[in-house]
Scaffold this active site. Structure first.
Site, short mmCIF file in Angstrom:
data_model
loop_
_atom_site.label_atom_id
_atom_site.label_comp_id
_atom_site.label_asym_id
_atom_site.label_seq_id
_atom_site.Cartn_x
_atom_site.Cartn_y
_atom_site.Cartn_z
N HIS A 90 -7.78 17.12 -6.40
CA HIS A 90 -7.54 18.03 -7.52
C HIS A 90 -8.04 19.44 -7.26
O HIS A 90 -7.69 20.35 -8.00
CB HIS A 90 -8.17 17.45 -8.78
N LYS A 142 7.14 8.48 -14.36
CA LYS A 142 7.67 8.05 -13.06
C LYS A 142 6.82 6.95 -12.46
O LYS A 142 7.32 5.97 -11.90
CB LYS A 142 7.71 9.27 -12.13
N ASP A 143 5.50 7.09 -12.59
CA ASP A 143 4.61 6.07 -12.04
C ASP A 143 4.77 4.76 -12.77
O ASP A 143 4.58 3.68 -12.19
CB ASP A 143 3.14 6.53 -12.12
N GLU A 161 -5.15 -11.94 8.79
CA GLU A 161 -4.05 -11.67 7.87
C GLU A 161 -3.17 -10.56 8.44
O GLU A 161 -3.61 -9.72 9.23
CB GLU A 161 -4.60 -11.25 6.51
#
Lengths: 188, 436, 272
Positions: B219, B247-248, B291
């Site tokens: 920011h 949008k998110d 993994e």
């Protein structure tokens, strides 16, 4: 520092359009919010007793080996349970008591099953602060009233496991149970 | 920091005003995530993934805290406690699968987020610290995930712990001491399991703290954007709320659909069947693999099979594996192009996609048995990986001919939406001010 | 400065890796077990739902009960299902009374009044007991082999349900030339190391008599017990899929609404 605040484009739409847009926002938010409810419920419900704990929520107890005048201790839901085979004398002395004078007035009939009055099944948890009273096992002190005696703060229970002397406020709790046969009960 | 035209916070109620005067938290959120944060208006779908990573972390923390209510960290009962969760705890199967699948999705989302940063030059000045904080988050994630996987105490948990802690013994002189210290013993056992549980619970919250620094560091200069050029005027930006929150939200919906598809229909597809076998220190699985999100680094680790310049192969593998991530910290100084976004760097753009292919191929090699042809492939791919960052990119970034930049973000957006243009920069204006 | 250091480090790793890449490889004798090993047969399962996709689908309760019967009559001699509790059998359609009877057929460890280890009849709350007290006892009784617990078998092997079925039906007397098979082991190409210590458990048709008239064949036994073991590994399978359908439908609607909201919110920006 005053700056041109960017105009929200509400004016671009007609009044009908604006109402439509707000409805859409509300509908979206409400729908999404509704979805949060079952999720939150799952997170809360997982703390409820799991299936293996619930499976032990009720136990079967075989009373055959318990002779009159004897009692056995067992465990139910993590707490001790006393199952006592009352003698006729114990039954008589319990019935002789003036119920109105008791701190927690209950008749013996209220604390046993009809037709099985000789079986007194109670929790082995003193209603004062939760100690396990003496008197169930062979040779233990039974207190001044011939029932159970709690050594922690001196509560005396009678032959019907009712509080007679000492600080306990209530009689020993009778758990829910059913007779499956004359010699076997299911507790819980 | 904000742009001068950022909306100012106005408390809407008396209560809001009262709180704001005593602890300006609503104001803080307004400025960080709300209408008070001017954001470039041209952010594309790839800019969704930072928020998705945050959501993924929150899901992991919530499901993880719940799992910790039922998990028992003792080697004798750990595996059984996980099965207890799966079979007897109300909804336990769902919470466990969400946590396991969630870890995979967390990495998937973070990888896309990182690659977005690589492509658009988000690591370039003045966002170097932002980039490095992100790498710290990535390292914390890897440690957390590794330890979490061990907790199940299945075959892969145990042997994965054995292999990874064994790496430390490659360090000269102090290696074996460090290994014993990490394990709390001579082999993964109760001491290891218990400390991993403690640290696995702790690190996500440390990660959360670093994320706060990460967003704060973002920011200060504000978000980068696909053109890579800085915000100049108000017409370059839109308030984060409601535009990017909306949008998110869509991105979140798509993420949750994919996530649910795996959780409810393919919950074990991303895992290893061997981890459903309780750990047996006397029996090694045929193929020990971590993994999938560790596979590229595992391939780099296993690529070094011969001693070289007097250094044992095992140590080379360990050094290469750590170096492959640590070199990313240097990226702002390795890539010195004044142009940020690969949209305007045709040669770098090609190299970027080559790198993506190499990373994916390394992943395939990492999940495969340590045999030919995967071994040779790992070696070639590893060579390219290091060459890419340490040799190729520094040279290309210095010498490459870049495309002309648009004059401003709003100009680029207009060009995209104008009837005449078909996207990209408009006009032959000379190179706009690059990032300082 | 950084770049020169980075270049040096980079060259080290690059040259090292390339050196390894061009080094000649030792000859590796091809692993015959790998060549002989067969992937599990691809079967259709009721619990995989329409199209055998695995998206929807419920268990066939009758099949689960038959599979349980096969387990009890054949497999339970050596293999435990220690993670399954008798009360879980309610999923198969058994009543509490039937479960009590089934449980009563098993003995579980207990302590007598003198503190000595003894056994007692199992109740619904108990788990299926182990067959052998511990691994050493199992190996002593089984010529060195340790019959694994089967509760999670279909999750502990890739493509587990198909694997169990294939293994049980995959025994063969035709040992290929060149392959060594000790006399104490059996040839089964679906097993990872080809020679398996377990003798073919489903040896002949008619071995188990089904009360519901289903074909008493080895193939049917294998299908039924593989399904049963899929249930033991994933008792919540049906619940999981049902919940999944509801969740994804909800999310599709929610995302659709979200998308419409996004278009409305962005309409002015996209036009400008």
């Amino acid at each position: 520092m005053a700056s041109e605040v960017r105009q929200a484009p509400v004016e671009n739409l007609g009044s009908g359009g604006e109402r439509r847009r707000d409805f859409l926002y509300i509908a979206t938010a409400a729908f999404a919010g509704a979805g949060v409810v079952p999720v939150a419920w799952s997170l809360v419900n997982q703390m409820n007793p799991s299936a293996d704990v619930l499976a032990l929520a009720s136990i079967d107890l075989d009373l055959t080996p318990v002779q009159p005048g004897q009692a056995i201790k067992t465990s139910w839901r993590g707490k001790p349970v006393f199952a006592r085979h009352l003698t006729p004398e114990e039954i008589a002395s319990a019935k002789k008591v003036d119920v109105a004078s008791l701190r927690d007035p209950q008749k013996l009939e209220d604390r046993t099953k009809a037709g099985n009055e000789q079986w007194l099944i109670t929790l082995g948890v003193c209603t004062h602060l939760g100690c396990v009273p003496l008197g169930a096992a062979e040779g233990e002190v039974r207190g001044d009233f011939g029932g159970y005696f709690c050594p922690c703060h001196g509560s005396h229970y009678d032959t019907a496991a009712r509080i007679r002397k000492g600080p306990a406020p209530k009689n020993l709790e009778v758990p829910p149970y059913q007779f499956k046969s004359p010699t076997s009960v299911t507790i819980g | 920091m904000s742009f001068p035209w950022a909306k100012q916070f106005q408390p809407t109620s008396e209560v809001g005003k009262w709180i704001d005067q005593r602890l300006p938290l609503p104001r803080f959120i307004f400025n960080a995530l709300g209408p008070g944060y001017p954001t470039p208006k041209n952010l594309n779908a790839f800019y969704n993934f930072g928020v998705l990573a945050g959501v993924a972390l929150v899901i992991q923390i919530i499901t993880g805290v719940v799992l910790a209510m039922h998990f028992a960290a003792d080697t004798r009962v750990a595996f059984d406690s996980v099965e207890h969760i799966m079979r007897d705890v109300n909804g336990g199967w769902m919470i466990r699968y969400m946590h396991a699948v969630g870890a995979s999705f967390f990495f998937g989302v973070v990888y896309i987020h990182i690659f977005r940063g690589l492509y658009y030059g988000s690591y370039k000045p003045p966002r170097e610290v932002l980039w490095m904080l992100g790498l710290v988050i990535f390292l914390l994630m890897m440690a957390t995930a590794f330890m979490g996987y061990v907790l199940v105490w299945g075959q892969m948990s145990f042997w994965g712990a054995q292999v990874i802690t064994g790496l430390f013994s490659a360090i000269p002189l102090v290696g074996p001491t460090i290994q014993t210290w990490l394990l709390g013993g001579f082999s993964p056992d109760n001491a290891t399991l218990n400390r991993f549980f403690s640290l696995h619970y702790l690190l996500p919250f440390v990660t959360f703290g670093v994320i706060i620094l990460h967003v704060w560091a973002l920011h200060i200069p504000g978000s980068n954007n696909p053109t890579g050029i800085e915000v100049k005027t108000e017409s370059d930006t839109i308030p984060f709320h409601p535009y990017y929150t909306a949008k998110d939200f869509v991105g979140l919906g798509i993420y949750l659909i994919l996530f649910s598809a795996f959780v409810f229909f393919m919950p074990n597809a991303l895992g290893e069947a061997d981890n459903y076998i309780p750990a047996n220190p006397l029996s090694t699985p045929a193929h020990i693999v971590p993994e999938w999100y560790f596979w590229p680094f595992y391939a780099i680790l296993r690529a070094f099979t011969a001693d070289f310049l007097g250094v044992p192969a095992k140590l080379w593998g360990v050094l290469a594996m750590f170096a492959s991530i640590l070199l990313l910290f240097l990226l702002p100084w390795l890539d010195t192009s004044p142009v940020r976004s690969n949209n305007y760097r045709p040669l770098s753009r090609i190299l970027f996609w080559v790198f993506v292919a190499v990373a994916l191929a390394l992943g395939v090699c990492g999940g495969a048995p340590a045999e030919e042809p995967y071994l040779r492939a790992s070696q070639l791919l590893t060579a390219y990986y290091f060459a890419h960052f340490l040799i190729i990119l520094p040279i290309v970034s210095k010498l490459e001919k870049t495309k002309p930049l648009p004059n401003s973000i709003s100009e680029a957006v207009l060009a995209k939406y104008s009837k005449a243009g078909s996207g990209g920069s408009s006009g032959g204006a000379p190179l706009a001010q690059p990032a300082e | 400065m950084i770049r020169w250091g980075a270049l040096a480090v980079g060259l080290l790793f690059v040259i090292n890796a390339l050196w390894g890449a061009i080094a000649p490889r030792e000859d590796v004798t091809p692993d015959m077990a790998k060549a002989l090993h067969k992937h599990p047969k691809h079967m259709e399962w009721v619990h995989n739902g329409p199209g055998n996709l695995g998206v929807l689908g419920t268990f066939d309760r009758a099949q689960l009960q038959r599979g349980f019967q096969v387990y009890k009559e054949v497999c339970s001699a050596c293999h435990s299902i220690n993670r399954v509790a008798f009360r879980d059998l309610a999923d198969l359609g058994f009543t509490p009374a039937q479960i009590k009877t089934i449980a009563g057929e098993y003995e579980v460890p207990a302590i007598d009044s003198a503190g000595e280890p003894t056994t007692r009849k199992a109740t619904a709350a108990d788990k299926f007991p182990l067959v052998y007290a511990n691994e050493a006892a199992a190996r002593a009784a089984q010529n060195g082999a340790n019959p694994p617990d089967l509760s999670l078998m279909t999750k502990a092997r890739p493509n587990g349900t198909n694997y169990v079925y294939s293994l049980l039906t995959g025994y063969s007397d035709d040992v290929p030339k060149g392959w060594t098979k000790p006399d104490t082991l059996y040839y089964n190409p679906y097993f990872h190391s080809i020679n398996i210590a377990m003798p073919p458990p489903l040896a002949a048709d008619g071995q188990v008599t089904y009360a519901d008239g289903s074909p008493a064949t080895v193939d049917q036994y294998a299908k039924d017990v593989a399904t049963f073991l899929t249930w033991t590994a994933e008792p919540k399978l049906e619940n999981r899929k049902e919940t999944g359908v509801a969740v994804i439908l909800f999310l599709i609607v929610m995302t659709g609404l979200g998308y419409l909201t996004y278009r409305k919110v962005w309409a002015d920006v996209k036009k400008a």
